[in-house]
Design a protein around this motif. Structure first.
Motif, short mmCIF file in Angstrom:
data_model
loop_
_atom_site.label_atom_id
_atom_site.label_comp_id
_atom_site.label_asym_id
_atom_site.label_seq_id
_atom_site.Cartn_x
_atom_site.Cartn_y
_atom_site.Cartn_z
N ILE A 181 -28.89 -7.92 -87.80
CA ILE A 181 -27.68 -7.10 -87.69
C ILE A 181 -26.63 -7.84 -86.86
O ILE A 181 -25.43 -7.80 -87.17
CB ILE A 181 -28.01 -5.73 -87.05
CG1 ILE A 181 -28.84 -4.89 -88.03
CG2 ILE A 181 -26.73 -4.99 -86.67
CD1 ILE A 181 -29.22 -3.53 -87.51
N HIS A 185 -22.79 -8.91 -88.10
CA HIS A 185 -21.54 -8.57 -87.41
C HIS A 185 -20.79 -9.82 -86.98
O HIS A 185 -19.54 -9.83 -86.98
CB HIS A 185 -21.84 -7.68 -86.20
CG HIS A 185 -22.10 -6.25 -86.56
ND1 HIS A 185 -21.13 -5.41 -87.03
CD2 HIS A 185 -23.25 -5.52 -86.56
CE1 HIS A 185 -21.63 -4.21 -87.27
NE2 HIS A 185 -22.92 -4.25 -87.01
N THR A 205 -23.46 -3.52 -96.63
CA THR A 205 -23.68 -2.10 -96.30
C THR A 205 -24.22 -1.27 -97.47
O THR A 205 -24.60 -0.13 -97.27
CB THR A 205 -22.38 -1.45 -95.81
OG1 THR A 205 -21.39 -1.54 -96.84
CG2 THR A 205 -21.89 -2.13 -94.54
N PHE A 346 -32.44 -4.12 -93.41
CA PHE A 346 -31.86 -3.09 -92.52
C PHE A 346 -32.45 -1.73 -92.84
O PHE A 346 -32.77 -0.94 -91.94
CB PHE A 346 -30.34 -3.03 -92.70
CG PHE A 346 -29.60 -4.27 -92.25
CD1 PHE A 346 -30.21 -5.20 -91.41
CD2 PHE A 346 -28.29 -4.49 -92.67
CE1 PHE A 346 -29.53 -6.33 -91.00
CE2 PHE A 346 -27.61 -5.62 -92.26
CZ PHE A 346 -28.23 -6.55 -91.42
#
Length: 396
Positions: A181, A185, A205, A346
């Motif tokens: 993660i 980012h 996403t 994720f």
């Protein structure tokens, strides 16, 4: 003795005489390496003749047969799928060439009725050895060869399908490359200024495929429910749209989180501003991601932009190291498609059910989850800690 040894080639052959329609005919088979092989083949042919099931093998070259077989596929597979089939045949299955031991491999020049298990296995061995194809694509070659020869059998060009008895090539597992993660980012922070930012954000996403994102239209997005509907995709060449998705299960709704939905709505506002700026040349195709003239964005350009941003991040990190500034390690180099794999990790980390993951990604079943079992060892650590707390706290 109905079978013989060829002194020149040191191989064996046999002859079987039979009567058909009042005329005497002869079946001749050559090229057997051992007495055991020639005896077994002769016994099989004699049995077929006696039962009236013998089929005289076709002398049509395999490459000629495949032209018709591919033409027949026009009406049953998607255009891009057919293109992929043609590439595998033309570049890997049909060409005759020598392997590392000087033996000729390939199927194109061999008559359909004379293709053997050995011919097929030699081809697979060469593809593995030469590393000209990935393991998964060698498996696809097997599927195509098997399916085409199944049709040849149906058309009574052969009595048996030799590919039926060849083991499906094994795909050796490769380590899947994904981002954490934090790495995701790190990338998005720099990519935010790029015109294709929304493409990268949706990939991370939602786990959408590249073709699904580039084929997305505004009418496929309901901002009230925050649901995207996958109803068309852009092909790999970036020229044509295909109705539906890569697979039947790929036609699906995907719900966005609020932050991603808000970003998508802001992207629409900016897109409209751009549309007005280039109104004289803009052709509205309702695409979420488009060029300044309204056309589809090339997948190749998306990949280039993705690689360029990763390279930029790592270059800036190295510049800081050169100045004596302590920074973390380079951002891992992955493919654009690995953003889809990253999204799956994720979801797994978030304890989503296999069924929910399969539906979101457009898989036909949950078995694909098995491919991700080795990626996140920290998940097992979390499971162990959670179990330990529950088990020992209840026992005290």
């Amino acid at each position: 003795m109905p079978w013989y040894e060829d002194e020149k080639t040191k191989t064996y052959y046999f002859k079987v005489n039979y009567k058909e329609g009042g005329k005497y005919k002869q079946i001749l088979r050559r090229g057997f390496r051992t007495k055991k092989e020639v005896k077994a083949a002769m016994a099989e042919v004699e049995d077929q003749v006696n039962k009236g099931t013998f089929i005289n093998p076709s002398k049509t070259p395999y490459k000629v047969f495949i032209e018709d077989w591919l033409d027949d596929k026009n009406s049953s597979v998607k255009p891009q799928t057919l293109v992929n089939y043609e590439k595998l045949f033309q570049n890997h299955i049909l060409p005759m060439r020598e392997n590392s031991r000087g033996k000729t491999v390939g199927l194109g020049d061999i008559e359909v009725g004379w293709i053997t298990m050995r011919d097929i296995q030699d081809l697979y061995n060469h593809l593995f050895e030469s590393k000209s194809l990935s393991d998964e694509n060698i498996q696809k070659c097997h599927t195509l060869i098997k399916a085409s020869l199944k049709q040849a059998k149906k058309e009574k060009m052969i009595a048996d399908n030799p590919a039926e008895d060849v083991d499906r090539p094994t795909a050796r597992k490769k380590e899947m490359q994904v981002w954490t993660i934090e790495e995701a980012h790190q990338f998005l922070k720099v990519a935010a200024a790029d015109p294709l930012y929304i493409v990268f954000l949706l990939a991370l996403t939602t786990g959408m495929r590249q073709g699904e994102i580039l084929g997305l239209r505004w009418k496929d997005f309901d901002k009230n429910t925050r649901i995207i509907s996958i109803t068309q995709i852009l092909d790999h060449k970036g020229k044509n749209f295909e109705v539906g998705a890569k697979t039947i299960s790929g036609v699906r709704p995907i719900r966005l989180d609020k932050d991603t939905a808000d970003t998508l709505i802001r992207h629409r506002t900016k897109s409209r501003e751009k549309q007005m700026e280039f109104a004289d040349v803009f052709e509205d195709r309702d695409l979420v991601v488009c060029t300044r003239t309204g056309g589809p964005v090339s997948p190749r350009n998306v990949n280039r932009s993705f690689d360029r941003i990763v390279a930029k991040i790592n270059r800036e990190l190295q510049d800081k190291r050169d100045k004596g500034i302590q920074v973390g390690r380079d951002l891992k180099k992955i493919r654009f498609h690995d953003l889809r794999h990253t999204h799956v990790t994720f979801l797994i980390k978030n304890r989503e059910t296999p069924q929910a993951i399969a539906e979101r990604l457009g898989w036909s079943d949950t078995r694909m989850i098995d491919n991700y079992a080795h990626i996140r060892p920290d998940i097992q650590e979390d499971v162990a800690e959670a179990f330990g707390q529950a088990f020992y706290s209840n026992g005290s």
